[in-house]
Design a protein around this motif. Structure first.
Motif, mmCIF file in Angstrom:
data_model
loop_
_atom_site.group_PDB
_atom_site.id
_atom_site.type_symbol
_atom_site.label_atom_id
_atom_site.label_comp_id
_atom_site.label_asym_id
_atom_site.label_seq_id
_atom_site.Cartn_x
_atom_site.Cartn_y
_atom_site.Cartn_z
ATOM 1 N N SER A 1 0.836 -1.206 0.000
ATOM 2 C CA SER A 1 0.000 0.000 0.000
ATOM 3 C C SER A 1 0.867 1.250 0.000
ATOM 4 C CB SER A 1 -0.920 -0.016 1.219
ATOM 5 O OG SER A 1 -1.681 1.165 1.279
ATOM 6 N N ARG B 1 1.166 4.109 -2.921
ATOM 7 C CA ARG B 1 0.992 5.545 -2.647
ATOM 8 C C ARG B 1 2.180 6.355 -3.145
ATOM 9 N NH1 ARG B 1 -1.394 5.398 3.574
ATOM 10 N NH2 ARG B 1 -3.392 4.391 3.050
ATOM 11 N N ASN C 1 1.953 6.594 -6.932
ATOM 12 C CA ASN C 1 0.922 7.570 -7.314
ATOM 13 C C ASN C 1 1.408 8.996 -7.119
ATOM 14 O OD1 ASN C 1 -0.811 5.503 -7.968
ATOM 15 N ND2 ASN C 1 -1.856 5.505 -5.981
#
Length: 354
Positions: free
Chosen positions: A46, A50, A53
């Protein structure tokens, strides 16, 4: 015996129960170890997602900012451009080193290139001489078709249309080239190819009606000379599409190619003179004058007279390319008069024979 068997069975049961209990405890410990590892892996994935992104967002923002800044710089430079010295031009814009000042810098905007038509620079005269010439022939084209006489056949109309379309195409392509030649290297190359193809189109457009009326009574010779002319036209267009054909060092080759194509009319011209009807002699003289105008213009262009003798004095006006353009327009007008004379003579002869 029964007592011993019962005791043995109790021992086996106790042993098996202890082993099973110990195995279950081991499996439970393994599960307890796996669960934190799975959670840690999910958290890592995760976090990595992130970060990716965020990196993509930053890259997108930086790219858009660069594009906006680049467009702003281009807009500022193109809207506030000033003429420059020949030595300040990039290599692909350096053509005539006898013209020292007044050159347009690279203008990577078609709108700005076309706005430069109304500013003074080394290409202003080249743009307007052929631009006005294209407008003139367009007006003559419309006027001629409006005022056609009733006894003009569809072939007569077609022959005049071929000539007008060839002249308008040549002058228009030339205007576009001189207007957009400073846009970029790619656009300059493309427009120069249009310019050279336009010259070939004008030459063949001039040949077709002249040979049609010149050999009006000899259809076989007309087809022979026209076939020869079309082949030369295709060859000159193919050569024109060669990328290096537009470079300054190939200027003599360009001149030789188009002169050879234009002077290919000499052979049918001599033939025509031998079998010439006396009524067509005035048109024949006009075609000779047209050829002389083309030759003089081409020689001025290739030798670069007068700026060769007055470096830096013809930067804006009276340079060789402008004189060449003027002579081309004059030659086209002379040729049109010759064709009109031939049309009228042939029509009069046909009416008398009727």
């Amino acid at each position: 015996m029964q007592t011993e068997l019962s005791s043995t069975t109790d021992i086996l049961v106790d042993t098996t129960g202890d082993d099973l209990h110990q195995h279950m405890r081991s499996m439970s410990d393994d599960v307890m170890i796996i669960k934190p590892e799975v959670k840690t892996h999910r958290r890592t994935a995760s976090l990595r997602q992130r970060l990716e992104n965020a990196e993509q967002l930053v890259h997108k923002f930086v790219t858009e900012a660069e594009q906006v800044a680049e467009q702003a710089v281009i807009k500022l430079c193109t809207e506030a451009w000033h003429v420059c010295h020949f030595n300040a031009l990039p290599k692909w814009l350096q053509d005539n080193d006898f013209l020292h000042r007044g050159h347009r810098p690279p203008l990577p905007s078609f709108w700005v290139c076309f706005k430069s038509i109304f500013r003074l620079h080394t290409e202003t005269g080249n743009i307007w001489t052929h631009g006005l010439g294209a407008v003139l022939f367009l007006c003559l084209f419309v006027y001629t078709f409006i005022t056609f006489k009733d006894h003009y056949t569809y072939v007569d109309r077609l022959m005049l249309a071929i000539y007008f379309c060839g002249a308008i195409t040549c002058l228009s392509f030339s205007t576009v080239f001189h207007t957009c030649s400073c846009h970029s290297r790619e656009v300059s190359k493309f427009c120069s190819k249009l310019d050279y193809c336009g010259i070939s189109i004008q030459i063949i457009g001039s040949m077709i009606p002249a040979l049609y009326y010149g050999f009006y009574d000899n259809h076989a010779m007309y087809l022979t000379y026209i076939t020869f002319g079309v082949i030369l036209c295709i060859i000159s267009i193919v050569i024109s599409l060669w990328d290096k054909f537009g470079e300054p060092k190939f200027r003599p080759l360009r001149t030789a190619v188009f002169l050879a194509f234009g002077l290919s009319n000499v052979i049918p011209g001599i033939h025509w003179f031998i079998v010439l009807d006396s009524h067509l002699f005035s048109s024949f003289l006009l075609f000779i004058l047209q050829g002389l105008l083309y030759i003089i213009g081409a020689l001025l262009y290739v030798v670069r007279i007068p700026e060769r003798f007055f470096p830096g004095k013809c930067d804006y006006w009276f340079q060789s390319h402008q004189l060449f353009h003027i002579l081309v327009v004059l030659a086209a007008i002379v040729h049109l008069n010759g064709i009109n004379g031939m049309v009228e003579m042939r029509l009069n002869v046909n009416q008398l024979s009727i």
